[in-house]
Design an enzyme around this catalytic site. Structure first.
Site, PDB file in Angstrom:
ATOM      1  N   LYS A 161      62.153  16.290  22.208  1.00 46.81           N
ATOM      2  CA  LYS A 161      62.886  16.263  21.314  1.00 46.81           C
ATOM      3  C   LYS A 161      63.398  15.436  20.564  1.00 46.81           C
ATOM      4  O   LYS A 161      63.891  13.938  21.259  1.00 46.81           O
ATOM      5  CB  LYS A 161      64.736  17.110  21.061  1.00 46.81           C
ATOM      6  CG  LYS A 161      65.141  17.744  19.931  1.00 46.81           C
ATOM      7  CD  LYS A 161      66.945  18.487  20.648  1.00 46.81           C
ATOM      8  CE  LYS A 161      67.440  17.661  21.468  1.00 46.81           C
ATOM      9  NZ  LYS A 161      68.646  17.867  21.082  1.00 46.81           N
ATOM     10  N   LYS A 163      66.155  12.321  17.082  1.00 45.78           N
ATOM     11  CA  LYS A 163      67.214  12.522  17.140  1.00 45.78           C
ATOM     12  C   LYS A 163      65.923  12.172  14.800  1.00 45.78           C
ATOM     13  O   LYS A 163      66.408  10.830  14.659  1.00 45.78           O
ATOM     14  CB  LYS A 163      67.718  11.454  16.761  1.00 45.78           C
ATOM     15  CG  LYS A 163      68.475  12.327  18.339  1.00 45.78           C
ATOM     16  CD  LYS A 163      69.657  13.191  17.551  1.00 45.78           C
ATOM     17  CE  LYS A 163      70.984  12.660  19.012  1.00 45.78           C
ATOM     18  NZ  LYS A 163      69.959  13.721  20.633  1.00 45.78           N
ATOM     19  N   ASP A 193      66.485  17.304  15.738  1.00 52.70           N
ATOM     20  CA  ASP A 193      68.107  17.511  15.866  1.00 52.70           C
ATOM     21  C   ASP A 193      68.145  16.570  14.331  1.00 52.70           C
ATOM     22  O   ASP A 193      67.940  15.411  14.866  1.00 52.70           O
ATOM     23  CB  ASP A 193      68.489  16.959  16.736  1.00 52.70           C
ATOM     24  CG  ASP A 193      70.171  16.900  17.596  1.00 52.70           C
ATOM     25  OD1 ASP A 193      70.738  17.920  16.148  1.00 52.70           O
ATOM     26  OD2 ASP A 193      70.396  16.870  18.229  1.00 52.70           O
ATOM     27  N   ASN A 195      71.717  16.102  13.695  1.00 53.95           N
ATOM     28  CA  ASN A 195      72.559  16.020  13.506  1.00 53.95           C
ATOM     29  C   ASN A 195      74.064  15.664  13.254  1.00 53.95           C
ATOM     30  O   ASN A 195      74.773  15.157  13.031  1.00 53.95           O
ATOM     31  CB  ASN A 195      72.951  14.465  14.589  1.00 53.95           C
ATOM     32  CG  ASN A 195      72.967  14.657  16.201  1.00 53.95           C
ATOM     33  OD1 ASN A 195      72.748  13.085  17.036  1.00 53.95           O
ATOM     34  ND2 ASN A 195      73.509  15.574  16.607  1.00 53.95           N
ATOM     35  N   GLU A 219      68.279  21.406  15.287  1.00 56.87           N
ATOM     36  CA  GLU A 219      69.064  21.180  15.822  1.00 56.87           C
ATOM     37  C   GLU A 219      70.517  20.365  14.333  1.00 56.87           C
ATOM     38  O   GLU A 219      69.785  19.801  14.085  1.00 56.87           O
ATOM     39  CB  GLU A 219      69.604  20.878  16.976  1.00 56.87           C
ATOM     40  CG  GLU A 219      70.000  20.680  17.871  1.00 56.87           C
ATOM     41  CD  GLU A 219      70.309  20.192  19.086  1.00 56.87           C
ATOM     42  OE1 GLU A 219      70.699  19.678  20.140  1.00 56.87           O
ATOM     43  OE2 GLU A 219      69.015  20.277  19.096  1.00 56.87           O
ATOM     44  N   GLU A 245      76.131  22.879  20.617  1.00 54.44           N
ATOM     45  CA  GLU A 245      76.262  22.388  21.722  1.00 54.44           C
ATOM     46  C   GLU A 245      78.263  22.102  21.182  1.00 54.44           C
ATOM     47  O   GLU A 245      78.548  21.490  22.717  1.00 54.44           O
ATOM     48  CB  GLU A 245      75.760  21.059  21.650  1.00 54.44           C
ATOM     49  CG  GLU A 245      76.344  20.642  20.095  1.00 54.44           C
ATOM     50  CD  GLU A 245      74.765  19.063  20.277  1.00 54.44           C
ATOM     51  OE1 GLU A 245      75.359  17.953  20.854  1.00 54.44           O
ATOM     52  OE2 GLU A 245      73.229  19.421  20.041  1.00 54.44           O
ATOM     53  N   ASP A 268      77.368  24.011  25.494  1.00 48.69           N
ATOM     54  CA  ASP A 268      77.511  22.559  26.640  1.00 48.69           C
ATOM     55  C   ASP A 268      78.105  23.203  27.559  1.00 48.69           C
ATOM     56  O   ASP A 268      79.452  23.980  27.405  1.00 48.69           O
ATOM     57  CB  ASP A 268      77.913  21.450  25.705  1.00 48.69           C
ATOM     58  CG  ASP A 268      78.992  20.349  26.559  1.00 48.69           C
ATOM     59  OD1 ASP A 268      77.623  19.743  26.226  1.00 48.69           O
ATOM     60  OD2 ASP A 268      79.927  20.830  27.416  1.00 48.69           O
ATOM     61  N   HIS A 295      72.821  21.874  26.824  1.00 48.99           N
ATOM     62  CA  HIS A 295      73.093  20.826  26.114  1.00 48.99           C
ATOM     63  C   HIS A 295      73.755  19.285  28.131  1.00 48.99           C
ATOM     64  O   HIS A 295      74.555  20.272  28.311  1.00 48.99           O
ATOM     65  CB  HIS A 295      73.765  20.454  26.180  1.00 48.99           C
ATOM     66  CG  HIS A 295      74.525  19.607  24.948  1.00 48.99           C
ATOM     67  ND1 HIS A 295      75.389  19.009  24.814  1.00 48.99           N
ATOM     68  CD2 HIS A 295      73.527  18.437  24.347  1.00 48.99           C
ATOM     69  CE1 HIS A 295      75.562  18.072  24.412  1.00 48.99           C
ATOM     70  NE2 HIS A 295      74.274  17.897  22.870  1.00 48.99           N
ATOM     71  N   GLU A 315      67.308  20.723  28.714  1.00 52.03           N
ATOM     72  CA  GLU A 315      67.957  19.394  28.287  1.00 52.03           C
ATOM     73  C   GLU A 315      67.644  18.559  29.235  1.00 52.03           C
ATOM     74  O   GLU A 315      68.744  18.400  30.296  1.00 52.03           O
ATOM     75  CB  GLU A 315      68.748  19.362  26.895  1.00 52.03           C
ATOM     76  CG  GLU A 315      68.665  17.764  26.397  1.00 52.03           C
ATOM     77  CD  GLU A 315      70.099  17.273  24.934  1.00 52.03           C
ATOM     78  OE1 GLU A 315      69.398  16.348  24.430  1.00 52.03           O
ATOM     79  OE2 GLU A 315      70.964  17.736  25.930  1.00 52.03           O
TER      80      GLU A 315
END
Length: 358
Positions: A161, A163, A193, A195, A219, A245, A268, A295, A315
């Site tokens: 994965k 960012k 992701d 974010n 994500e 998360e 998470d 997470h 993860e």
């Protein structure tokens, strides 16, 4: 078995690979370590990742106060969780309070597993299961990303994965192309992701550019609390949406599910409420047939995934390995199994703890 005392240590161990994000590079992990000693002589251990060094002392201070409150209470995680929630009902059970409460819950479950001489997953009624693990990578240019993929493939990873969300959308495509090239024909699993970087409209525009990669998920394509925005993105792209998360407890998760915000669930273990909260989240996800991925908190998450009916991906972003005697490692088939020793897989390397304490 009753709670005798809390031992709390703040550390900042280095990450094996600095984690690059759009807002900067994370080179060290601010952790609060918690050991709960009992009158039986057993000790339950855990850590929480508090995201910023500024949170270390507030969380440690809360734990110290809660340690005094809980002295003499039974090692009973659900009962303790309810007591702590009642103390923070007006102030709120999120943020620092949630971090401290989850640390206590995880340490108590670790203690119960040690007392039963069982790995945590077996205490929860599940046999140890290997979870498919993915390398959670930062935001890097294509050449650097390709080098990390090559190194991770040699280590056993087959899932990755990144960012995403580079200033130029074409850079995200270039990075994914570089990852596929670095895999040299191997069948790899890919996710991205965002974010929480974009509005739903911009996320949809950018996601459509990535659909050709057949990604496993996109994500947090909107603000974590924007359930309607996540649902909007779900309707606007063929890429499955992943979120969770930043669910602080089951109520947050339920609101997300009610809004149809996600195709997946990513609780998470700290924010969802420790082992106790995770079990509730896993049951809720099971009821809606949602795949559950973890997470952070690799060690305890490996146990919890074994006890999760719809377990999906584990993860790997190792924040605590530098202070553990037995850091998690991926197998040659790209999986990770929970430790077979009693407890949740946390054993401190005291030399390292002393070295990185702050």
């Amino acid at each position: 078995m009753k709670i005798k005392s809390f031992n709390i240590t703040c550390v900042q161990p280095p990450l094996a690979i600095p984690h690059k994000t759009a807002s900067g590079t994370i080179a060290a992990a601010p952790l609060v370590l918690l050991d709960i000693e009992t009158d039986s002589g057993l000790t339950g251990c855990t850590y929480v990742f508090v995201y910023t060094p500024m949170a270390l002392q507030p969380v440690a201070g809360l734990l110290a106060d809660l340690g005094e409150l809980l002295k003499g209470h039974d090692v009973a995680p659900r009962t303790i969780a309810a007591l702590i929630q009642s103390k923070f009902r007006l102030a709120g059970n999120q943020g620092f309070a949630g971090m401290a409460a989850a640390a206590i819950d995880m340490a108590l479950w670790d203690c119960l597993a040690r007392a039963a001489d069982l790995p945590l997953c077996r205490l929860l009624g599940a046999s140890p299961q290997a979870s498919c693990a993915y390398d959670s990578m930062g935001q890097m240019p294509p050449d650097e990303t390709a080098r990390q993929v090559e190194a991770s493939l040699k280590a056993g990873y087959r899932a990755f994965k990144i960012k995403a969300g580079h200033p130029d959308p074409s850079q995200d495509e270039q990075v994914l192309d570089a990852m596929i090239s670095a895999a040299a024909g191997e069948d790899i699993w890919l996710a991205v992701d965002f974010n929480q970087a974009f509005s739903p409209v911009i996320s949809i525009e950018r996601a459509r550019r990535l659909e050709r990669f057949e990604l496993a998920w996109l994500e947090e394509p909107a603000r974590a609390e924007d359930n309607a925005g996540h649902a909007q993105v779900r309707a606007g792209t063929s890429i499955p949406v992943q979120t969770g998360e930043n669910w602080w407890g089951i109520a947050d998760m339920q609101r997300s599910l009610d809004a149809g915000a996600s195709d997946h669930a990513m609780p998470d273990v700290m924010k969802i409420g420790g082992v106790t909260g995770w079990q509730e989240a896993a049951a809720l996800a099971h009821g809606q047939a949602l795949p559950v991925s973890s997470h952070l908190f690799t060690e305890i998450s490996a146990h919890l995934m074994s006890a999760t009916p719809t377990a999906h991906m584990l993860e790997i972003l190792d924040v605590a390995g530098a202070v553990l005697t037995d850091p998690v490692t991926v197998s040659s088939d790209g999986t990770i199994s929970p430790t077979n020793q009693p407890g949740s897989g946390i054993e401190w390397d005291m030399t390292a703890v002393e070295k990185y304490s702050v």
